[in-house]
Design an enzyme around this catalytic site. Structure first.
Site, mmCIF file in Angstrom:
data_model
loop_
_atom_site.group_PDB
_atom_site.id
_atom_site.type_symbol
_atom_site.label_atom_id
_atom_site.label_comp_id
_atom_site.label_asym_id
_atom_site.label_seq_id
_atom_site.Cartn_x
_atom_site.Cartn_y
_atom_site.Cartn_z
ATOM 1 C CB CYS A 94 38.581 53.679 44.322
ATOM 2 S SG CYS A 94 38.875 52.260 45.378
ATOM 3 C CE LYS A 133 42.080 54.675 36.134
ATOM 4 N NZ LYS A 133 41.400 53.880 37.153
ATOM 5 N N GLY A 218 45.420 48.667 31.797
ATOM 6 C CA GLY A 218 45.744 48.174 33.130
ATOM 7 C C GLY A 218 46.061 46.698 33.099
ATOM 8 N NE ARG A 219 41.135 44.556 34.615
ATOM 9 C CZ ARG A 219 39.836 44.353 34.517
ATOM 10 N NH1 ARG A 219 39.289 43.368 35.207
ATOM 11 N NH2 ARG A 219 39.096 45.119 33.733
HETATM 12 C C1 LIG Z 1 44.258 45.329 41.654
HETATM 13 C C2 LIG Z 1 43.743 46.638 41.122
HETATM 14 C C3 LIG Z 1 44.137 47.824 41.725
HETATM 15 C C4 LIG Z 1 43.659 49.062 41.249
HETATM 16 N N1 LIG Z 1 44.071 50.239 41.842
HETATM 17 C C5 LIG Z 1 43.658 51.440 41.336
HETATM 18 C C6 LIG Z 1 44.107 52.691 41.873
HETATM 19 O O1 LIG Z 1 44.919 52.757 42.813
HETATM 20 N N2 LIG Z 1 43.631 53.830 41.310
HETATM 21 C C7 LIG Z 1 42.748 53.813 40.255
HETATM 22 O O2 LIG Z 1 42.353 54.870 39.767
HETATM 23 N N3 LIG Z 1 42.327 52.649 39.723
HETATM 24 C C8 LIG Z 1 42.773 51.482 40.223
HETATM 25 N N4 LIG Z 1 42.364 50.318 39.630
HETATM 26 C C9 LIG Z 1 41.570 50.380 38.392
HETATM 27 C C10 LIG Z 1 42.502 50.378 37.159
HETATM 28 O O3 LIG Z 1 43.317 51.535 37.153
HETATM 29 C C11 LIG Z 1 41.685 50.352 35.855
HETATM 30 O O4 LIG Z 1 40.824 51.453 35.838
HETATM 31 C C12 LIG Z 1 40.857 49.068 35.719
HETATM 32 O O5 LIG Z 1 41.636 47.926 35.982
HETATM 33 C C13 LIG Z 1 40.224 48.966 34.336
HETATM 34 O O6 LIG Z 1 41.218 49.000 33.340
HETATM 35 P P1 LIG Z 1 41.728 47.620 32.624
HETATM 36 O O7 LIG Z 1 40.497 46.920 32.181
HETATM 37 O O8 LIG Z 1 42.624 48.089 31.500
HETATM 38 O O9 LIG Z 1 42.447 46.851 33.674
HETATM 39 C C14 LIG Z 1 42.793 49.091 40.124
HETATM 40 C C15 LIG Z 1 42.414 47.886 39.521
HETATM 41 C C16 LIG Z 1 42.873 46.671 39.995
HETATM 42 C C17 LIG Z 1 42.440 45.397 39.305
#
Ligand SMILES: Cc1cc2nc3c(=O)[nH]c(=O)nc-3n(C[C@H](O)[C@H](O)[C@H](O)COP(=O)(O)O)c2cc1C
EC number: 1.3.1.-
Length: 319
Positions: A94, A133, A218-219
């Protein structure tokens, strides 16, 4: 390939997860948004709702914990074990300022002796699977080479790497050079996470890293909840299921969140991502964003689904 749905605070709670699993099955593991152990050693109401087995009985769920206190981690993990969970995940990623200033999340990465002691205690005392993570550092990607030596001292279920540093937040591109090194040096199974938004992104990635067997999305899944079907069978997102998926989440929020404004807040956050699947969404997204009443919202969503087509491929994008 094993696919994981990334935890996303405020978005991927149990209402969203269950709807996703119902309409787009195929995710091997979902992760909860982070749980924060508090002084009273109790989960908040919202956290409890999110982890209750009754709310997650169809899906494989791994709870994620955000803390730098080994005792708090162990206490929380044992509570989760009593609820039937056999794996917990530590959040070392985070990037938010308030979390980092408390030396938690990716802020913990800068305190490597403390992190080592934390993992030593947690891994020796807990009889549960522990996964991590992590980002690759707080201030510099070079930190990763010290971090991996620490991680390698412990038996982890998996090491999920989002190869950015804290200072990047979500800017810049994931550091695939350091990720490649991680894959070579890690003694624990490695899962990749970061910026895989489209089928093409996924295919390019696995071409570059053919040895990777676990991917966390994620996104990409928030934008296109059917992304795994695209990856696995090249099927494109269909409007009917997308609409039903939306309605299931919307009704789920209406049943569990008090106040239409709060329901709308959650739905609007989702539309930031889902809107990208439509050909010409701007006019409709503006209406959705402006809506203050549920009825206005519903009209805007219906118009969007009726009047706009879904795109087959999201152009490469930065978020
Ligand atoms: C709105 C938002 C909330 C997130 N909340 C968490 C979380 O609670 N715990 C965590 O480990 N990562 C959190 N992340 C990070 C995502 O799990 C992930 O690592 C990040 O979006 C990159 O992956 P992606 O490019 O596939 O989205 C969050 C990201 C976003 C955008």
């Amino acid at each position: 390939m094993r696919y994981y749905f990334a935890p996303m605070e405020g978005i991927t709670g149990y209402i969203y997860r269950n709807a996703h699993h119902k309409f787009y099955p195929g995710v091997d593991k979902y992760f909860t948004p982070f749980l924060v152990p508090n002084q009273n050693r109790r989960f908040s109401y919202r956290e409890m709702q999110d982890i209750m087995p009754e709310h997650n009985n169809q899906i494989h769920l791994v709870p994620q914990i955000l803390t730098n206190q080994a005792d708090a981690f162990i206490w929380t993990a044992l509570e989760l074990k009593q609820l039937g969970y056999d794996e917990v995940n530590l959040n070392l990623g985070c990037p938010s300022g308030t979390v980092v200033s408390k030396r938690k999340g990716s802020g913990f990465l800068a305190f490597r002796d403390e992190l080592d002691q934390f993992l030593d205690k947690v891994c020796s005392e807990l009889e549960m699977k522990i996964s991590i993570k992590t980002r690759i550092g707080k201030d510099s990607p070079k930190e990763f080479y010290e971090l991996i030596e620490i991680f390698n001292k412990y038996h982890l279920e998996e090491l999920i790497i989002h190869p950015r540093i804290q200072k990047d937040y979500y800017k810049n591109t994931p550091n695939l050079e350091v990720f490649g090194d991680a894959l070579a040096i890690s003694g624990n199974p490695v899962c990749y996470n970061g910026d895989l938004f489209t089928v093409q992104d996924y295919e390019n990635f696995v071409e570059q890293f053919p040895d990777i067997h676990m991917i966390m999305l994620g996104r990409g899944l928030l934008m296109n909840p059917g992304l795994l079907n695209g990856i696995e069978t090249h099927t494109v997102l269909g409007k009917v299921s997308f609409r039903q998926f939306h309605d299931t989440i919307y009704h789920g929020y209406q049943e569990t969140i008090s106040g239409g404004k709060n329901v709308l807040f959650k739905m609007k956050e989702l539309w930031f991502y889902m809107g990208r699947m439509f050909t010409n969404p701007d006019k409709y997204l503006k209406k959705i964003k402006k809506s203050e009443k549920l009825t206005d919202y519903e009209i805007a969503v219906s118009n969007l689904f009726r009047e706009q087509d879904l795109i087959e491929h999201i152009p490469s994008i930065s978020l």
